[in-house]
Design a protein around this motif. Sequence first.
Motif, PDB file in Angstrom:
ATOM      1  N   LYS A   1       6.375   0.049  -5.115  1.00 17.16           N
ATOM      2  CA  LYS A   1       7.725  -0.101  -5.677  1.00 17.16           C
ATOM      3  C   LYS A   1       7.993   0.939  -6.757  1.00 17.16           C
ATOM      4  O   LYS A   1       9.053   1.550  -6.799  1.00 17.16           O
TER       5      LYS A   1
ATOM      6  N   GLU B   1      12.107  -4.471  -1.938  1.00 17.77           N
ATOM      7  CA  GLU B   1      11.403  -3.255  -2.358  1.00 17.77           C
ATOM      8  C   GLU B   1      12.006  -1.985  -1.754  1.00 17.77           C
ATOM      9  O   GLU B   1      11.772  -0.893  -2.238  1.00 17.77           O
TER      10      GLU B   1
ATOM     11  N   GLN C   1       3.170  -3.435  -5.916  1.00 17.60           N
ATOM     12  CA  GLN C   1       3.830  -3.039  -7.163  1.00 17.60           C
ATOM     13  C   GLN C   1       3.847  -1.523  -7.317  1.00 17.60           C
ATOM     14  O   GLN C   1       4.839  -0.946  -7.729  1.00 17.60           O
TER      15      GLN C   1
END
Lengths: 178, 759
Positions: free
Chosen positions: B25, B699, B22
Amino acid sequence: MAEPDSLLSIFTQNAQSAGASVELIKRSPEALSDSLNKLTEDFDEVIYIRPTSLPHEFFSDFLNNDKVISSPVKKQLGDAKVAITDTFAGIARTGSVCLELTDSYTNHASLLSTWHIAVLDAQKIVPQPRDIFKEGLVLKKGNPLDFVIITGPSATADMGKLVRGAHGPAKLHIIILT
Amino acid sequence: MDISTTATNWKPRDLADKSDKQTLKKAIRMALELENEAVRRNTGTFNTNRYKTVSGISDYEELKQRAREIKEEAIEQLPDLLKQLEENIKKRGGHFYLAKDATDANQYIDRICREHSVRSVVKSKSITSEEIKLNHTLEGSGIEVVETDLAEFILQYADEQPSHIVAPAIHYTRERISELFRRVFHTDEKLETGEELTAFARKKLREKFLKADAGITGANFLAADTGTLTLVESEANIRMVTTLPALHIAVAGVEKVIPHFEDLAVFIELLAASGTGQALTSYTHFLNPPLKVPVIPFNGRKNENREFHLVLIDNGRFNMREDPVLKEALYCIRCSACMNSCANFQTVGGHAFGGECYTGGIGGSWHAGTDKLEKARFSDLCSGCSRCVPQCPVKIDIPWLNEVLRHRLNQLNQESGAVPYIFKGFIPSIPGDRKASLQKQFFGNYYWFATRGSKWSGMTNSMNRNSLFRSMLEKYAGVDKRRNLPEFTSKPLTKYRDEIKNFPVSDIFNISQKAVLFADPYTNFGHPQNGIAVLKIFKKLGLDIVLSDCISEGRAALSQGMIPTAKKEANDTAQHLKPFLDEGRDIIVIEPSVLALFRSDYRHLLDDKNLFEGLQKKSYEPVEYLLKILNKSGIDPSDVFQISADQKQHPVFYHSHCQQKTTKSDKATKDLLVKLGIDLRESDVECCGMAGSFGYKSEFYDVSENLGRQLVSQIDTNMKSGDNLTVLASGTSCTDQIESFSKYNVIHPVVFLAGFLVK
């Protein structure tokens, strides 16, 4: 191995590309004195450091000059505008000069001043950086020299573009004795 | 942090540790929104300058080989060299300390500073000091730490980590620096031009230099036999830091030691050329401290003697030395060529493609080695395009390092749930790769999906356009919905065997060469027309050419870090091709990423090293092979390809594949087209940004799109209105990428050439 003349022209071209200015003069105290006088005519104080590679006598004419400070004190070094040193070698491919860090004020003068005038003997120009590591130039009897290879004035590309004159000299002038 | 907030509010430091996907990203989004412009321009300048400067080093390849040998020798003899270095430093009156980790190093430096009652430290750029977080320790002791490298000065006030190991503030535009200075220094000074900004910082820092009590530097190289410290810079801040204060502390990783003083000659030329692309930077120092240079008491302290401490840091490096793969990173001389030549890095920089201090393709190995494996997650931004490989002055195969890191990271994968469980039940990954994420298994098993996709092509191709299916594919396999999936042909190349037999043979040329066309899966299932064109051309020339079976050759698995699968596939492929080699056949490979396997990556994958050498020597890109045999037979290419007068009126744009550039098999296509009188235009991008699976991954889609549009804009620039422009690309990925972001119909050079084949 390139001919000495072509080494000189390669050196000149590359030193200029690196942002230095280059002046070729005759190998004589008179010519050197004329050149230095002209260059420094707008300055009240000129820091001069006794050479380690060139014969001291080359500078004798210029030294008869009131504005020359050959034993600078702290304040003079801190506020230096222009400083003259000799250099012990030049490198053609990169247009660099090699400065020995001695127990005199060579380092401070060439670093803290806004303008560094470096005097180089044309005979001391080698083709490539690697060549200064040969023939006992920077390593004598196993003892390495403290030195810095100077290629152009201090510079930075960190402020969005190439700027000459970062922390050190903004101008580097190389006088070559031919 | 909430993903819905704007990236403008995100702090690079909060996104530096990318152990979880995450954060990676978010960092990519932040970099694309805020840092792309400056990073692209500045890395582009370094990249262009490097190409120019290394072309001026007549023995560049030999010099790199020499550098590689010196570093191998140095790491091999590291314990002895450290002893020798210690003796030489101490002999001169310097101090030597080998710190086992960051805490040890920090405590030592902190103690030295306190013993000298240091109030203020001037520091030059040292990424190693960022690794150990030295500033934090010293500031904790009430010492003022002043970063004097102008990029580090910016970052110190912005509270950001470096985005590039050589130019740490490479992500800053002039406008942003100006805004930062006005804000943090509360000044109304006109700080707009580079000169004004530099003069402002120079003035601030000059005061700091003069009053500092200690100087801290890194080290670029340390010669063991003389104890010489080499430092490379442009701003003259290192000159100040090493000569103004009486106390000098140098901090470096143990890997900076090289055996001999003379070796420095090799490295100084390579470092400057490979890094900023200068023949030499403004100052290259060779110091044997404590220096004889007099101390001038600008800071008011009287009668100080010079003192020097060299602090070398292990912090995981001795373990890296024992690791056959991470050991390679110890050869790194931190020049940054791998970053500047990396298309993905050029797009996002080191705040996305980097961790807390190390950046780019080599950065993952450094974080894995000096911290922990999870910190190397950002190395997934390495698409394996290989453009860094020929640029590395110590010849590190950086994509391989990242593939191995990916393999190790795959083993940490904790993905659970019914879908991955069921899915993994029927795809053929071998046991060593079964822990890899669903996304990696999906892309790593291209061959398996392609065989099935081709068999039921009507259904799969329509499913690929079905939005519900695409949503599921995105959710479970991380395949971005916005990306068109390649269509599979219902008639793969290997089904054309009967037709191939009847391709016309001309008796005019009669070249008696034996070859096999390797039916790589990407050509076979996606672009069989390329294979047909190759066979038509070579048959016409009279070659004895046959078609191999289509087998999975390992590229897809390798790129996902599924190394055991890649090894198995590579060995199977090599065994299939061996009989052809034994018959004296040359191997023609259309897909450049597969040719790169045969020429390079198989060195890591094949058990039979002789077979690798055979494949390496005997495999060719089709146009490369064509030009070679035409030259050898003395045949004028224009007797084989009769380019129409009309075609010669129109420009042809050619984009060569990244791995083709690295294997140098792109030159032949350009040479041949020019020989045939084609008005050839080219791109200068390092990679199209698709790079196999990279551009499909959710991503990375935005990075890939950014690169794809850049390439398309280069094509557009060459397209004058009314021009009938032909666009050629040699790679499957590049073809798909250009077509995704333009209306161009892209064909392979062999298809273009076959259109002009003599009747």
